[in-house]
Design an enzyme around this catalytic site. Sequence first.
Site, short mmCIF file in Angstrom:
data_model
loop_
_atom_site.label_atom_id
_atom_site.label_comp_id
_atom_site.label_asym_id
_atom_site.label_seq_id
_atom_site.Cartn_x
_atom_site.Cartn_y
_atom_site.Cartn_z
N ASP A 67 -56.57 47.62 48.35
CA ASP A 67 -58.17 47.60 48.85
C ASP A 67 -57.65 45.80 49.26
O ASP A 67 -56.87 45.54 49.35
CB ASP A 67 -59.19 47.76 47.05
CG ASP A 67 -58.78 47.32 45.85
OD1 ASP A 67 -57.82 46.41 46.03
OD2 ASP A 67 -59.41 47.69 45.25
N ASN A 136 -65.43 48.79 33.97
CA ASN A 136 -66.97 50.23 34.18
C ASN A 136 -65.97 51.41 34.39
O ASN A 136 -66.12 51.79 35.15
CB ASN A 136 -67.78 49.75 34.94
CG ASN A 136 -67.10 49.15 36.77
OD1 ASN A 136 -65.85 48.89 36.87
ND2 ASN A 136 -67.70 48.95 37.86
N HIS A 138 -63.86 51.95 37.36
CA HIS A 138 -63.34 51.31 38.80
C HIS A 138 -61.84 51.88 38.73
O HIS A 138 -61.30 51.62 37.69
CB HIS A 138 -63.71 51.00 39.49
CG HIS A 138 -63.76 49.66 39.13
ND1 HIS A 138 -64.41 48.73 39.56
CD2 HIS A 138 -62.59 48.90 39.43
CE1 HIS A 138 -63.59 47.47 39.84
NE2 HIS A 138 -62.37 47.30 39.17
N GLU A 143 -66.21 52.73 42.29
CA GLU A 143 -67.40 52.13 41.66
C GLU A 143 -68.09 53.35 40.98
O GLU A 143 -67.85 54.40 40.95
CB GLU A 143 -68.06 51.29 41.95
CG GLU A 143 -67.40 50.34 42.75
CD GLU A 143 -66.85 49.14 41.40
OE1 GLU A 143 -66.32 49.21 40.47
OE2 GLU A 143 -67.25 47.93 41.82
C1 F6R Z 1 -57.21 46.11 42.18
C2 F6R Z 1 -57.90 46.55 42.47
C3 F6R Z 1 -58.82 46.72 41.21
C4 F6R Z 1 -57.85 46.36 39.34
C5 F6R Z 1 -59.22 45.59 38.58
C6 F6R Z 1 -58.99 45.99 37.29
O1 F6R Z 1 -56.39 45.99 43.58
O2 F6R Z 1 -58.04 47.79 42.87
O3 F6R Z 1 -59.74 48.31 40.56
O4 F6R Z 1 -57.36 47.03 39.39
O5 F6R Z 1 -60.42 45.76 39.04
O6 F6R Z 1 -59.13 44.17 37.69
P1 F6R Z 1 -58.81 43.55 35.87
O7 F6R Z 1 -56.35 43.30 36.31
O8 F6R Z 1 -58.31 42.21 37.05
O9 F6R Z 1 -58.86 43.72 35.29
#
Ligand code: F6R
Length: 241
Positions: A67, A136, A138, A143
Amino acid sequence: MRILVLDNYEEISKKAALMIASQVMLKPNSVLGLATGDTPLGMYKELITLYNKKEVNFNEVRTFNLDEYYGIDRENPQSYYNYMINNLFNSINVNRKNINVPDGMAMDVEAVCRCYENKIKEVGGIDMQVLGIGGNGHIGFNEPDVNFEAQTHLVNLNAQTIEANSRFFKSIKDVPIKAISMGIKTIMNSKKIILLANGIGKAEAIERAIKGKISPEIPASILQLHNDVTIILDKQAASLL
Ligand code: F6R
């Protein structure tokens, strides 16, 4: 689904790096799906160490990031492109022409998303996709209330994600509210998936993703249907299993 519970963050980072390195040793031109955020930082450090020890060579590897924020250009310090350059690509011998991160400044978003999907198909699909998980549930920026059929698309980040990501910005007002993300279908088409999570803040999302009902409310729960997923957890993230 294999679940590995390891002692701490260092252990999960090492294990994930070894899995990626093994993938690249077995198939030097592997297509890797990569994630950003805090979770994979240790894994990227370990991969750099393995590369410096000449244990793994990335010169034929192709990469696709999950992303990118929408409305932020690659040179912006907060862009995921920039994150990848600083935390991995500058320190290994991956060929820059083999790096793919969605273009956050795309004028024609639909065309850019279609092109991203086509490019993944052209190289034969993702061999190993690395995922983190949001509090959450995701994965990527898919989401809750996700459409399990979606491919790469423009998403609206929800309030919890904007709040969580505000730690990287001066103020919450600076956090982009949209992103371009691989869809669940893109992720599920990967041949192998490894999902990493550490810390107590991820425990509930992990429990619901692994033991709960498969539901769009917890996007990561769809991984229960994939036939080659390894979940790598520290003790805190695994504490509700
Ligand atoms: C990042 C992504 C998100 C993160 C998730 C966890 O490319 O796609 O899904 O993996 O938000 O983020 P952290 O590792 O910062 O807790």
